[in-house]
Design an enzyme around this catalytic site. Structure first.
Site, PDB file in Angstrom:
ATOM      1  N   HIS A 157       0.838  -1.207   0.000  1.00  0.00           N
ATOM      2  CA  HIS A 157       0.000   0.000   0.000  1.00  0.00           C
ATOM      3  C   HIS A 157       0.870   1.254   0.000  1.00  0.00           C
ATOM      4  O   HIS A 157       0.637   2.189  -0.774  1.00  0.00           O
ATOM      5  CB  HIS A 157      -0.910  -0.026   1.228  1.00  0.00           C
ATOM      6  CG  HIS A 157      -1.719   1.213   1.432  1.00  0.00           C
ATOM      7  ND1 HIS A 157      -3.027   1.333   1.029  1.00  0.00           N
ATOM      8  CD2 HIS A 157      -1.394   2.416   1.996  1.00  0.00           C
ATOM      9  CE1 HIS A 157      -3.482   2.541   1.339  1.00  0.00           C
ATOM     10  NE2 HIS A 157      -2.503   3.219   1.924  1.00  0.00           N
ATOM     11  N   GLU A 158       1.873   1.275   0.867  1.00  0.00           N
ATOM     12  CA  GLU A 158       2.732   2.451   0.949  1.00  0.00           C
ATOM     13  C   GLU A 158       3.583   2.617  -0.305  1.00  0.00           C
ATOM     14  O   GLU A 158       3.787   3.737  -0.786  1.00  0.00           O
ATOM     15  CB  GLU A 158       3.614   2.365   2.201  1.00  0.00           C
ATOM     16  CG  GLU A 158       2.842   2.471   3.508  1.00  0.00           C
ATOM     17  CD  GLU A 158       1.992   3.730   3.566  1.00  0.00           C
ATOM     18  OE1 GLU A 158       2.513   4.825   3.307  1.00  0.00           O
ATOM     19  OE2 GLU A 158       0.788   3.610   3.861  1.00  0.00           O
ATOM     20  N   HIS A 182       1.676   4.380  -3.013  1.00  0.00           N
ATOM     21  CA  HIS A 182       1.661   5.843  -2.915  1.00  0.00           C
ATOM     22  C   HIS A 182       2.884   6.431  -3.610  1.00  0.00           C
ATOM     23  O   HIS A 182       2.794   7.455  -4.305  1.00  0.00           O
ATOM     24  CB  HIS A 182       1.664   6.271  -1.442  1.00  0.00           C
ATOM     25  CG  HIS A 182       0.339   6.208  -0.768  1.00  0.00           C
ATOM     26  ND1 HIS A 182      -0.805   6.791  -1.290  1.00  0.00           N
ATOM     27  CD2 HIS A 182      -0.037   5.642   0.425  1.00  0.00           C
ATOM     28  CE1 HIS A 182      -1.824   6.585  -0.466  1.00  0.00           C
ATOM     29  NE2 HIS A 182      -1.381   5.893   0.571  1.00  0.00           N
ATOM     30  N   GLU A 191      -6.049   7.074  -1.522  1.00  0.00           N
ATOM     31  CA  GLU A 191      -6.077   5.884  -0.692  1.00  0.00           C
ATOM     32  C   GLU A 191      -6.611   4.686  -1.468  1.00  0.00           C
ATOM     33  O   GLU A 191      -6.090   3.571  -1.361  1.00  0.00           O
ATOM     34  CB  GLU A 191      -6.946   6.127   0.542  1.00  0.00           C
ATOM     35  CG  GLU A 191      -6.257   6.949   1.611  1.00  0.00           C
ATOM     36  CD  GLU A 191      -4.990   6.277   2.113  1.00  0.00           C
ATOM     37  OE1 GLU A 191      -5.038   5.114   2.522  1.00  0.00           O
ATOM     38  OE2 GLU A 191      -3.942   6.926   2.060  1.00  0.00           O
TER      39      GLU A 191
END
Length: 269
Positions: free
Chosen positions: A141-142, A145, A199
């Site tokens: 997930h990070e 980004h 997100e």
């Protein structure tokens, strides 16, 4: 006065090179939104590298950087498997100077800055008893980004706002302040929430990264449930910067069937 403001605003857009870009390929999950950028990738990556180096130095000075060799090795093993899949979304990610470190801290937190600068807090793993699959969901997930350059997008928005105020200030005879990009990069990584759109993109790209790396996508659901279950008052730091609710779980559940064949293929390799 109004024509001067209009002229200076138009000049600002021309000088800073405002552009709509596609930062990543769409992948199997189909992320195709174009993003408006005022700052270059190089500017943001340099600022992020500076901010990350400062944070690493601060943690190291307290003796809390990578001081659990087994935990650090585990985090880096998971991260490296995910990094190997990042060229699916952007081929240039294979040449990024990736760094993965672990801070010995009770905080439930993790982040990835532009250019592949990753930090995981030990508390996130130990307090939630994360499996490798769940750890892959968080790190993926990070990383998503960073791949989507969400910090660059946020910094561009902040830059546009500051420059707009500077234009007004210049017309009023005031000085024009300079933005500390490194400070802003750190602030965005550590304290400022992303938009729901960002997100959602990070969720689904992270889901594909973990599936391609051979980590069970269903772990994305269990790790978010674990984090939401810790909520007391404002909840953990990770959730304060990564808003989570039932709609997030619903979207992830809907996307898992799309990436499950990738996971099954990875497991057969």
């Amino acid at each position: 006065m109004s024509w001067k403001l209009s002229f200076m605003a138009a000049t600002l857009v021309a000088v800073t090179g405002c552009a709509e870009v596609s930062t990543t390929q769409s992948g199997a999950v189909g992320v195709e939104r174009k993003q408006t950028m005022l700052l270059s990738s190089q500017e943001v990556e340099q600022a992020s590298a500076k901010s990350y180096a400062q944070e690493v130095s601060k943690v190291r000075s307290t003796g809390k950087l990578n001081n659990n060799a087994a935990l650090t090795a585990r985090v880096r093993t998971v991260a490296n498997r995910l990094i190997a899949q990042t060229p699916v979304f952007r081929p240039d990610a294979r040449t990024w100077r990736w760094e993965v470190n672990v801070a010995d801290s009770p905080e439930l937190n993790a982040y990835a800055m532009a250019g592949g600068k990753v930090m995981v807090y030990s508390g996130l793993i130990t307090k939630l008893s994360l499996t490798d699959d769940e750890l892959a969901a968080v790190i993926g997930h990070e990383m998503a980004h960073a791949l989507r350059e969400h910090s660059r997008e946020q910094m561009s928005q902040a830059y546009a706002q500051q420059m707009g105020l500077s234009v007004v200030g210049a017309l009023a005879g005031l000085g024009q302040g300079a933005m500390d990009l490194a400070s802003l990069a750190g602030d965005l990584a550590l304290t400022k929430p992303k938009s729901r759109t960002m997100e959602s993109e990070a969720d689904v790209i992270g889901l594909e990264l973990m599936a391609r790396a051979g980590y069970n996508p269903n772990a994305a659901l269990s790790v978010w449930r674990k984090m939401m279950a810790t909520g007391n008052g404002n909840g953990p730091e990770f959730l304060s910067t990564h808003p989570s609710d039932s709609s997030r779980l619903q979207e992830l559940s809907a996307r898992i069937p799309r990436v499950m064949p990738l996971y099954e293929a990875a497991r057969r390799r």
